[in-house]
Design a protein around this motif. Structure first.
Motif, PDB file in Angstrom:
ATOM      1  N   LYS A   1      34.907  28.590  35.194  1.00 37.98           N
ATOM      2  CA  LYS A   1      35.421  28.535  33.834  1.00 37.98           C
ATOM      3  C   LYS A   1      34.397  27.829  32.954  1.00 37.98           C
TER       4      LYS A   1
ATOM      5  N   SER B   1      37.752  38.267  28.509  1.00 34.53           N
ATOM      6  CA  SER B   1      38.451  38.618  29.751  1.00 34.53           C
ATOM      7  C   SER B   1      37.567  39.357  30.744  1.00 34.53           C
TER       8      SER B   1
ATOM      9  N   THR C   1      40.557  32.570  35.793  1.00 37.24           N
ATOM     10  CA  THR C   1      41.638  33.348  36.399  1.00 37.24           C
ATOM     11  C   THR C   1      41.249  33.829  37.788  1.00 37.24           C
TER      12      THR C   1
ATOM     13  N   ILE D   1      47.221  38.518  38.142  1.00 40.48           N
ATOM     14  CA  ILE D   1      46.151  37.634  37.685  1.00 40.48           C
ATOM     15  C   ILE D   1      46.769  36.363  37.112  1.00 40.48           C
TER      16      ILE D   1
ATOM     17  N   ASN E   1      46.021  32.199  35.753  1.00 43.63           N
ATOM     18  CA  ASN E   1      45.061  31.208  35.305  1.00 43.63           C
ATOM     19  C   ASN E   1      45.280  29.946  36.131  1.00 43.63           C
TER      20      ASN E   1
END
Length: 342
Positions: free
Chosen positions: A85, A93, A100, A108, A110
């Motif tokens: 991240k 995305s 994720t 999916i 997070n």
């Protein structure tokens, strides 16, 4: 008509004054061997790109472990196996840096929001919660250090051994080459594994293991070149002027072998990096908590299906390093080896 003829004077039909010395003047400055080689390297776009990429990787290996503020060996179990991240990229995305990951049922999720974690881990974390970005560049630093040290030792031993063997010749050459043949006859991997098993695993033991037979190839190349060069006129002239053997070897022969030595050293470095990674991958390399590209790939391979990012980033770095070193070595070979010149 007369006015037109008046424009042409008698001086226009005088013979041109040509300075014969100017015809032999060299307008462009003469280039040294290394300047000419650099111009040839610059024409090779792949070699130039490899130089910049390697410089970037080396800089990141030096400063990368300090960028995130996490320690390379600092464990944080609640943050184990976090996906990558990065600030600013988390809302894109289609990039794998949004935090994720696919859950067991295929949805999916997070992970950062799920665990209520506000920190950012640019390349994610491993099973012990250690920051992969920090460990990756720390491992790159160690792998490159081992490879450069092993290549330097190979170069020093191989050049000295090959030059002495070829220059003195006769019985000295026969004895020294029999030793080389014995070392070549022993499987390299078996010898290295036995040595590492005897010594305590670590950077020094891996370097010694890589160097114990790695210099043989350099010694053979240098020996062949010295056999060709020692019969040249400049060597005979140096002998006539009273130069001793040591001066002839180090002042006349070795400088003329600089191109061959550099080329072979550049090919040795990626081989050493790969061999160190292989030893670490099979469990004979560095021990925890030390990290190298090999140990990181080994850790990532064990959890490839669940956490592919642990293998992806070290694999990319080691692949780029090996490709760049080989492409740079090819460019240097074309520039420094006269036989490869167009």
């Amino acid at each position: 008509m007369a006015d037109k003829l008046d424009k042409y004077t008698k001086d226009m039909f005088e013979p041109a004054k040509i300075d014969s010395s100017a015809s032999e003047r060299i307008d462009k400055p003469s280039l040294s061997y290394w300047q000419d080689a650099w111009l040839r390297v610059r024409k090779n776009k792949a070699a130039v790109a490899s130089i910049f990429i390697l410089l970037f990787l080396i800089i990141m290996a030096l400063v990368g472990p300090f960028l995130t503020g996490y320690g390379a060996n600092t464990q944080n179990l609640p943050h184990a196996n976090m996906p990558p991240k990065i600030q600013g990229l988390e809302n894109i995305s289609w990039l794998p840096f949004d935090g994720t990951r696919a859950s067991k049922d295929g949805t999916i999720v997070n992970v950062y929001e799920q665990k209520n974690i506000e920190e950012y881990y640019w390349f994610g974390t491993d099973g012990l919660g250690r920051d992969l970005f920090t460990r990756l560049w720390k491992g790159t630093q160690i792998s490159v250090y081992i490879a450069l040290l092993a290549a330097f030792i190979d170069m020093v031993i191989g050049v000295a051994y090959g030059a002495i063997s070829a220059y003195y010749g006769g019985r000295v050459d026969s004895v020294m080459q029999r030793i080389v043949e014995i070392l070549v006859g022993i499987p390299n991997l078996v010898l290295i594994v036995l040595l590492i098993l005897i010594l305590e695993p670590g950077i020094i033991s891996i370097t010694i293991a890589l160097s114990i037979t790695g210099w043989v190839g350099m010694a053979r190349v240098v020996r062949g070149q010295v056999l060709k060069l020692k019969a040249q006129e400049f060597v005979l002239a140096s002998m006539t002027l009273g130069s001793d053997n040591k001066r002839i070897i180090w002042k006349h022969l070795i400088p003329n072998l600089a191109g061959v030595i550099i080329i072979n050293t550049m090919f040795t470095i990626p081989s050493a990096i790969f061999f160190e990674a292989f030893l670490s991958f099979i469990g004979l390399g560095l021990k925890a908590p030390l990290a190298s590209l090999g140990t990181l790939i080994d850790d990532g391979f064990k959890t490839l299906r669940l956490y592919p990012h642990l293998l992806l980033f070290p694999a990319i770095v080691i692949s780029v390093i090996m490709i760049c070193f080989n492409m740079l070595a090819d460019g240097l070979r074309d520039a420094l080896d006269p036989k490869m010149r167009d």
